[in-house]
Design an enzyme around this catalytic site. Structure first.
Site, PDB file in Angstrom:
ATOM      1  N   ARG A 291     -34.256 -22.963 -14.160  1.00  0.00           N
ATOM      2  CA  ARG A 291     -35.398 -22.046 -14.110  1.00  0.00           C
ATOM      3  C   ARG A 291     -35.090 -20.700 -14.751  1.00  0.00           C
ATOM      4  O   ARG A 291     -35.901 -20.141 -15.485  1.00  0.00           O
ATOM      5  CB  ARG A 291     -35.873 -21.841 -12.668  1.00  0.00           C
ATOM      6  CG  ARG A 291     -36.600 -23.030 -12.077  1.00  0.00           C
ATOM      7  CD  ARG A 291     -35.723 -24.225 -11.790  1.00  0.00           C
ATOM      8  NE  ARG A 291     -34.641 -23.969 -10.855  1.00  0.00           N
ATOM      9  CZ  ARG A 291     -33.513 -24.663 -10.784  1.00  0.00           C
ATOM     10  NH1 ARG A 291     -33.277 -25.670 -11.618  1.00  0.00           N
ATOM     11  NH2 ARG A 291     -32.591 -24.373  -9.895  1.00  0.00           N
TER      12      ARG A 291
ATOM     13  N   LYS B  85     -20.427 -20.342  -4.409  1.00  0.00           N
ATOM     14  CA  LYS B  85     -20.726 -21.652  -5.000  1.00  0.00           C
ATOM     15  C   LYS B  85     -19.434 -22.438  -5.233  1.00  0.00           C
ATOM     16  O   LYS B  85     -19.380 -23.641  -4.967  1.00  0.00           O
ATOM     17  CB  LYS B  85     -21.478 -21.497  -6.327  1.00  0.00           C
ATOM     18  CG  LYS B  85     -22.982 -21.269  -6.166  1.00  0.00           C
ATOM     19  CD  LYS B  85     -23.675 -21.217  -7.539  1.00  0.00           C
ATOM     20  CE  LYS B  85     -25.102 -20.732  -7.449  1.00  0.00           C
ATOM     21  NZ  LYS B  85     -26.071 -21.797  -7.087  1.00  0.00           N
TER      22      LYS B  85
ATOM     23  N   CYS C 283     -31.400 -15.346  -2.609  1.00  0.00           N
ATOM     24  CA  CYS C 283     -30.642 -16.412  -3.282  1.00  0.00           C
ATOM     25  C   CYS C 283     -30.111 -17.294  -2.172  1.00  0.00           C
ATOM     26  O   CYS C 283     -29.618 -16.790  -1.152  1.00  0.00           O
ATOM     27  CB  CYS C 283     -29.493 -15.811  -4.079  1.00  0.00           C
ATOM     28  SG  CYS C 283     -28.285 -17.036  -4.608  1.00  0.00           S
TER      29      CYS C 283
ATOM     30  N   THR D 268     -36.508 -18.637  -8.329  1.00  0.00           N
ATOM     31  CA  THR D 268     -36.929 -18.436  -9.718  1.00  0.00           C
ATOM     32  C   THR D 268     -38.128 -19.300 -10.096  1.00  0.00           C
ATOM     33  O   THR D 268     -38.932 -18.926 -10.949  1.00  0.00           O
ATOM     34  CB  THR D 268     -35.751 -18.702 -10.683  1.00  0.00           C
ATOM     35  OG1 THR D 268     -34.577 -18.148 -10.103  1.00  0.00           O
ATOM     36  CG2 THR D 268     -35.984 -18.057 -12.024  1.00  0.00           C
TER      37      THR D 268
ATOM     38  N   THR E 171     -29.393 -13.279  -7.571  1.00  0.00           N
ATOM     39  CA  THR E 171     -28.676 -13.433  -8.829  1.00  0.00           C
ATOM     40  C   THR E 171     -29.251 -12.428  -9.833  1.00  0.00           C
ATOM     41  O   THR E 171     -30.366 -11.919  -9.658  1.00  0.00           O
ATOM     42  CB  THR E 171     -28.876 -14.843  -9.406  1.00  0.00           C
ATOM     43  OG1 THR E 171     -30.279 -15.006  -9.666  1.00  0.00           O
ATOM     44  CG2 THR E 171     -28.433 -15.916  -8.428  1.00  0.00           C
TER      45      THR E 171
ATOM     46  N   CYS F 183     -36.729 -22.665  -4.260  1.00  0.00           N
ATOM     47  CA  CYS F 183     -36.056 -22.013  -5.389  1.00  0.00           C
ATOM     48  C   CYS F 183     -36.794 -20.719  -5.693  1.00  0.00           C
ATOM     49  O   CYS F 183     -38.009 -20.733  -5.928  1.00  0.00           O
ATOM     50  CB  CYS F 183     -36.070 -22.921  -6.616  1.00  0.00           C
ATOM     51  SG  CYS F 183     -35.543 -22.104  -8.137  1.00  0.00           S
TER      52      CYS F 183
END
Lengths: 242, 242
Positions: free
Chosen positions: A49, A171, A203, A85, A127, A83
Site C-alpha cells: 500500500r 518486525k 502501526c 495505509t 511508519t 491496514c
C-alpha cells in the site's frame, strides 16, 4: 444475520490481531456467544500500500475489492481492513462497498473516539509511509476540534527504526527490544511535551511496545486496531460489546 | 491457485491461533510471500462438539459442512479444522469434502508425525471429553507401531481443572497460573515415567503452558495445531515451509 468481515493479509498477523481483538471485546461465556466472523487473508492479491500511495507502485485496490466481494459472498455484513495505509483516499475511492455490507473505517472511528473523549491535541506515531502520506491528517480535517501533532523528524526516524531495524526492530525480532521500547516511549514523551493528551499508535507493531497498557504516564495510548474491533462489534451485535 | 481454508470458531481463538501458526511456519520476507488463507469463524452454526460426541447433544456436522462450503466458495484448496473433538468419526463421517478441496486431518497428521519420528509410547493430555471419547485412540489404530498412553484418572482431572477451573484455569485467566503449570507438568512427568518419549498437548490451551518450548526435560511436547499448520503449508506451498 449480522457477521463481521476482515480484509486481512496486509500484513497477515495484523488480520488475526484484529480478529482476536474482536473476540476479546465480546461478552461471551462460551464459543457460541461469539459473533460470526470471516477473514480473507490474501496478500498475493494486494501489493504494498505504501509503495502505491507514495511512489505510484502497483495498485492494491483491485485485490482489496476482491477480498471484500468474497467476504460479502460468505455473509459478512460489516467489513473492516486491518491496514492503516489502505485507508488512503487514493485507495478507498476506487472501492465499491459490496451490496448488503457496511464498511467500518478504522481511521474515521479513531478520530470519532478522540473527539468523543474530548481530546484536542492528538499525537500520531507510525511508519514514515503513514506519516508522510498524510492519511490521518485527511481524516482529521473532518473533526475541527481535533489537532493532529506529529513527532520531530528525528523521533519519526527513531520510531521507523524501532519497527524496521534488522537487528533490534519489532518486525525482525517479533518481540520488543529495550532499544525499540526506549525509542517509542521517547517519541510518546515528546508528543506529551507538545501538549498531546493522547497518542495514536498508527502501526500494528506499536501497541506491542506497551503490551496491555492503555497509557504511558499521563498520555492515553490509542490502538486503532482495538478501536476498529469495537466498532465492528457495535455495527453487528452492540449488546455483546464488553 | 492453492489457498488454505480454516474452519474456526471452535473456539474462536483456536482458529486465529492456527492461522498465526501457518504464518510463523511460512518462509516470508514480505506480506506478499505469505500463502492466501481464509478463516470461517462461525460458532453460531456449530454447537458444542463434546456434548454431541459424549452425550448426543445437538449435531455440529451441518455447521461444519456449511463452513467448509464457504471456504471452497472463497477459493480454499486445503481445509483444516482447529478443534480436536470435531475430528471424531461420529462427526467427520457426516461431512462431504467440497469438490476441489483436500481435507487435512489434524489428528491423523499428528500420528503420522509421531510415527516418522520413531516414537513408540506416546502420551496424550487433553480435556476429559477428548480423552473419554477415544478420538485419538481411533486414529492410533492405523499406526500399529504407536502406543497411546493416558494419564491416571487423578492426573486427567488435574489437567481438566488446569484448563477449566474458574479461579486458576487457563480459560478463565487467559493466562497460565503457577497451579495450572504445576498440574500439567506433573501429568507430563507421569507419562514420561510410564515410558512416553512424547506427549501430545491435545487441547488448544495446553501449548500455552510451555510457551515456545518443544520439550519438558527429555519428553517431546507435540502441539497438534502446529502440526496441522505445517501440514496445510505442505499441501498448498511446500517450498514455503520453514
Amino acid at each position: 444475520m449480522s457477521a463481521i468481515g476482515i480484509v486481512g493479509g496486509v500484513g497477515p498477523l495484523a488480520g488475526t490481531d484484529l480478529a482476536q481483538k474482536v473476540f476479546k471485546n465480546t461478552k461471551a461465556n462460551k464459543d457460541q456467544d461469539h459473533i460470526d466472523l470471516y477473514l480473507v487473508s490474501c496478500p498475493s492479491m494486494i501489493p504494498d500500500r505504501t509503495e502505491y500511495v507514495l511512489f505510484n507502485g502497483e495498485n492494491p485496490a483491485p485485490g482489496i475489492q476482491k477480498a471484500m466481494d468474497k467476504l460479502a459472498l460468505c455473509g459478512a455484513t460489516a467489513i473492516g481492513i486491518s491496514c492503516n495505509t489502505a485507508h488512503s483516499s487514493k485507495i478507498l475511492s476506487q472501492i465499491k462497498i459490496p451490496e448488503g455490507t457496511v464498511f467500518v473505517n478504522m481511521i474515521d472511528n479513531c478520530c470519532a473516539y478522540c473527539n468523543e473523549k474530548g481530546f484536542r491535541e492528538v499525537g500520531l506515531l507510525g511508519t514514515l509511509g503513514t506519516l508522510r502520506s498524510g492519511i490521518y491528517a485527511d481524516y482529521f480535517k473532518n473533526y475541527p476540534s481535533l489537532h493532529l501533532v506529529l513527532p520531530s523528524e528525528e523521533k519519526q526516524e527513531a520510531v521507523q527504526d524501532a519497527i524496521y531495524n534488522k537487528e533490534y526492530g519489532i518486525k525482525a525480532l517479533s518481540a520488543v527490544s529495550e532499544k525499540a521500547y526506549n525509542a517509542v516511549s521517547a517519541a510518546v514523551r515528546e508528543l506529551a511535551g507538545k501538549g498531546c493528551q493522547a497518542v495514536i499508535l498508527g502501526c500494528t507493531e506499536l501497541p506491542l511496545v506497551f503490551e496491555k497498557k492503555d497509557s504511558l504516564e499521563k498520555t492515553v495510548l490509542i490502538d486503532p486496531t482495538n478501536i476498529l474491533a469495537r466498532a465492528l462489534i457495535k455495527e453487528t451485535a452492540p449488546e455483546k460489546l464488553v
